[in-house]
Scaffold this active site. Structure first.
Site, PDB file in Angstrom:
ATOM      1  N   ASP A 410       0.848  -1.186   0.000  1.00 40.65           N
ATOM      2  CA  ASP A 410       0.000   0.000   0.000  1.00 40.65           C
ATOM      3  C   ASP A 410       0.887   1.239   0.000  1.00 40.65           C
ATOM      4  O   ASP A 410       1.890   1.299   0.735  1.00 40.65           O
ATOM      5  CB  ASP A 410      -0.905  -0.022   1.237  1.00 40.65           C
ATOM      6  CG  ASP A 410      -1.962   1.065   1.198  1.00 40.65           C
ATOM      7  OD1 ASP A 410      -3.048   0.805   0.670  1.00 40.65           O
ATOM      8  OD2 ASP A 410      -1.681   2.179   1.705  1.00 40.65           O
ATOM      9  N   ASP A 427      -2.715   9.860 -10.157  1.00 40.99           N
ATOM     10  CA  ASP A 427      -2.794   8.793 -11.177  1.00 40.99           C
ATOM     11  C   ASP A 427      -1.412   8.455 -11.720  1.00 40.99           C
ATOM     12  O   ASP A 427      -1.071   7.284 -11.906  1.00 40.99           O
ATOM     13  CB  ASP A 427      -3.706   9.239 -12.317  1.00 40.99           C
ATOM     14  CG  ASP A 427      -5.171   9.278 -11.911  1.00 40.99           C
ATOM     15  OD1 ASP A 427      -5.501   8.714 -10.850  1.00 40.99           O
ATOM     16  OD2 ASP A 427      -5.980   9.864 -12.671  1.00 40.99           O
ATOM     17  N   GLU A 454      -5.030   2.508  -3.758  1.00 38.44           N
ATOM     18  CA  GLU A 454      -3.568   2.605  -3.833  1.00 38.44           C
ATOM     19  C   GLU A 454      -2.902   1.310  -3.381  1.00 38.44           C
ATOM     20  O   GLU A 454      -1.719   1.281  -3.068  1.00 38.44           O
ATOM     21  CB  GLU A 454      -3.070   3.773  -2.971  1.00 38.44           C
ATOM     22  CG  GLU A 454      -3.246   3.614  -1.487  1.00 38.44           C
ATOM     23  CD  GLU A 454      -4.591   4.133  -0.970  1.00 38.44           C
ATOM     24  OE1 GLU A 454      -4.658   4.479   0.214  1.00 38.44           O
ATOM     25  OE2 GLU A 454      -5.555   4.202  -1.754  1.00 38.44           O
TER      26      GLU A 454
END
Length: 543
Positions: A410, A427, A454
């Protein structure tokens, strides 16, 4: 056939018999009979190469041919011309065998009347025409059946050239693919079998460089027929003789309708995919646009911009040529051959179009399959494909009793990153991290997937704890080298990852859900421990 004139080749070495036949036939008022007389089979073969005849009168007793052997040689040279045997051999068995070999009638000398001979000739011509029509229809049906049964253009063309060569009784038939860059390629050909060739014919074929003929072929109209290259009035065909081509027929195959319909169909499907299936952020990426343009290009590298509206309306783009030629002898090509080949090329055009569209549909299907398994933003596998592969690997490794490792990672403080730098930058950050994960996993069986938001997941089949830990550390090193700035992170000035790793040897009746849950717990353990670290399970634990 001109119904007012019947052209006959008389093969007869007895002068008295020849004179008598000439006398009774020339007296015929309607139709008018024109006779060419030769005394030997060899002379007949030469004459058949240079002229077309409606019927052949063949004596079975010639200086260079005895019995039925002459029939086979004449049939080979003129398979579609009616043959009538004239002989003193009043033998029923020989007569039956002659008919089996393809002659239309068997007449006994001394018992022939003028009326019988004229009627026999006219009936033989009509029967032969009917047989040729049946063969044409059968060949056309075979062609249609192949088109219906096969989408493999090469297979269709390979079988077609064989049938055409046999039907025309010529030395060679081929399909020549003309390309836009002034080169070409023979994509299918049939050559007279070696056992039917003489040595000079074999040496001629070996000397031909057919690619040099492209400039002539690419300028051809629908049909070009040259009976004798040596006697041709056009200087630009003389070089054919240098390639040992004596007689040639070319038939153009046009492709503009093929290209435009193929482009229209495939581009429509691509547009539908983009509008209804793809996230806008994927369509806008340079990588997607580049790959899509490659997929949209035609097999001949002709793009939309090169095809004008007028070209779409007027079929003027040459796809290729159907070519038939003889090596040694001239040949007078006949109108019915032109008509038949023109009809046949219509079916070839359908096969080409069908093959082109099928190829385009395959491209679109592959694109759809790829879209079904990839995350639209990052280009790695999506959650659905991750679940499928994890299930498959779990089952496989349960049978083999080998370890399966799962990594969940993560991005630390990613919400703050988005709030600070904006969602477009977020992004780009996700794309950069995904690329690091892809480059850090070396084996084809390893799978990187976007698990959600994410969070990313990596499946490592047949990998123990040490191997998974090595991959995780490789990811951290490669990410650190990127130095993706994150000034709002509480633990670093750059993007970092929290990572959880679990390794298990699957059991057949167990589920991989526990593997996911345990790895997820370890991921959050890494976060509780301060982030930018790895939490790993007990390698001896199994489910």
């Amino acid at each position: 056939m001109n119904t007012d004139i019947v052209k006959i080749l008389l093969i007869e070495d007895e002068i008295a018999d020849a004179d008598w036949l000439d006398e009774i036939l020339v007296e015929q008022d309607h139709p008018t009979v024109e006779i060419e007389h030769v005394k030997r089979l060899k002379e007949a073969v030469v004459s058949l190469s240079q002229n077309n005849f409606d019927a052949i009168l063949l004596d079975l007793s010639l200086p260079d041919s005895k019995g039925l052997e002459g029939i086979a040689k004449i049939k080979e040279k003129a398979p579609n011309t009616a043959i009538i045997v004239l002989t003193y051999l009043n033998d029923q068995n020989i007569a039956i065998e002659a008919l089996r070999q393809g002659v239309q009638d068997y007449l006994i000398k001394g018992k022939i009347t003028r009326e019988l001979l004229i009627r026999s000739i006219l009936y033989a011509i009509e029967r032969q025409k009917a047989e040729v029509k049946v063969r044409q229809d059968a060949l056309m049906k075979e062609m249609l059946d192949r088109i219906r049964q096969s989408l493999d253009l090469k297979e269709i063309l390979d079988s077609t050239v064989v049938e055409i060569r046999r039907f025309l009784a010529t030395d060679r038939v081929l399909f020549y693919r003309c390309e836009a860059n002034s080169t070409g390629e023979i994509i299918a050909e049939s050559i007279k079998p070696k056992e039917e060739q003489d040595l000079s014919t074999q040496s001629m074929m070996n000397s031909i460089d057919f690619f040099e003929l492209h400039s002539l072929l690419a300028q051809s109209d629908n049909i070009q027929a040259i009976e004798d290259v040596i006697a041709a009035p056009h200087e630009d065909v003389y070089f054919l003789a240098e390639h040992q081509i004596r007689s040639v027929l070319t038939l153009a195959i046009w492709r503009s309708s093929i290209v435009t319909e193929s482009l229209d169909a495939s581009n429509y499907l691509y547009n539908e995919i983009e509008e209804n299936f793809l996230p806008a952020n994927l369509v806008s990426t340079d990588n997607y646009r580049e790959n899509t343009e490659i997929n949209r290009s035609c097999s001949s590298k002709i793009t939309d911009s090169e095809i004008t509206n007028s070209e779409k309306q007027n079929s003027t783009r040459l796809w290729g040529m159907l070519v038939a030629h003889n090596f040694q002898t001239p040949r007078k090509w006949q109108d019915w051959e032109f008509d038949f080949l023109e009809k046949l090329t219509i079916q070839i055009t359908i096969a080409i179009q069908q093959s082109e569209l099928y190829r385009k549909l395959q491209d679109v299907n592959q694109q759809l399959e790829k879209l079904a398994i990839l995350d639209g933003l990052t280009g790695v596998a999506n959650r659905r494909y991750f679940d499928r592969i994890l299930h498959n690997e779990w089952q496989r490794l349960a049978r083999e009793q080998k370890p399966l490792s799962l990594i969940l990672c993560d991005i630390d403080y990613f919400k703050l990153y988005n709030d600070t730098y904006g969602h477009p930058a977020g992004d780009r950050c996700l794309q950069a991290v995904a690329k690091v994960l892809k480059t850090s996993t070396k084996r084809p069986a390893d799978l990187v997937a976007r698990y959600g938001g994410e969070e990313f997941a990596i499946i490592l089949p047949d990998t123990n704890t040490q191997g998974a830990l090595f991959v995780a550390n490789e990811i951290r090193r490669n990410l650190a080298q990127l130095k993706l700035v994150h000034k709002k992170s509480a633990i670093s000035q750059h993007i970092t990852l929290s990572i959880g790793i679990t390794t298990q040897i699957p059991l057949p009746k167990a589920s991989p859900h526990h593997l996911i849950a345990q790895t997820d717990n370890l991921l959050y353990q890494a976060k509780r421990q301060g982030r930018d670290c790895i939490a790993i399970n007990d390698p001896n634990q199994t489910t």
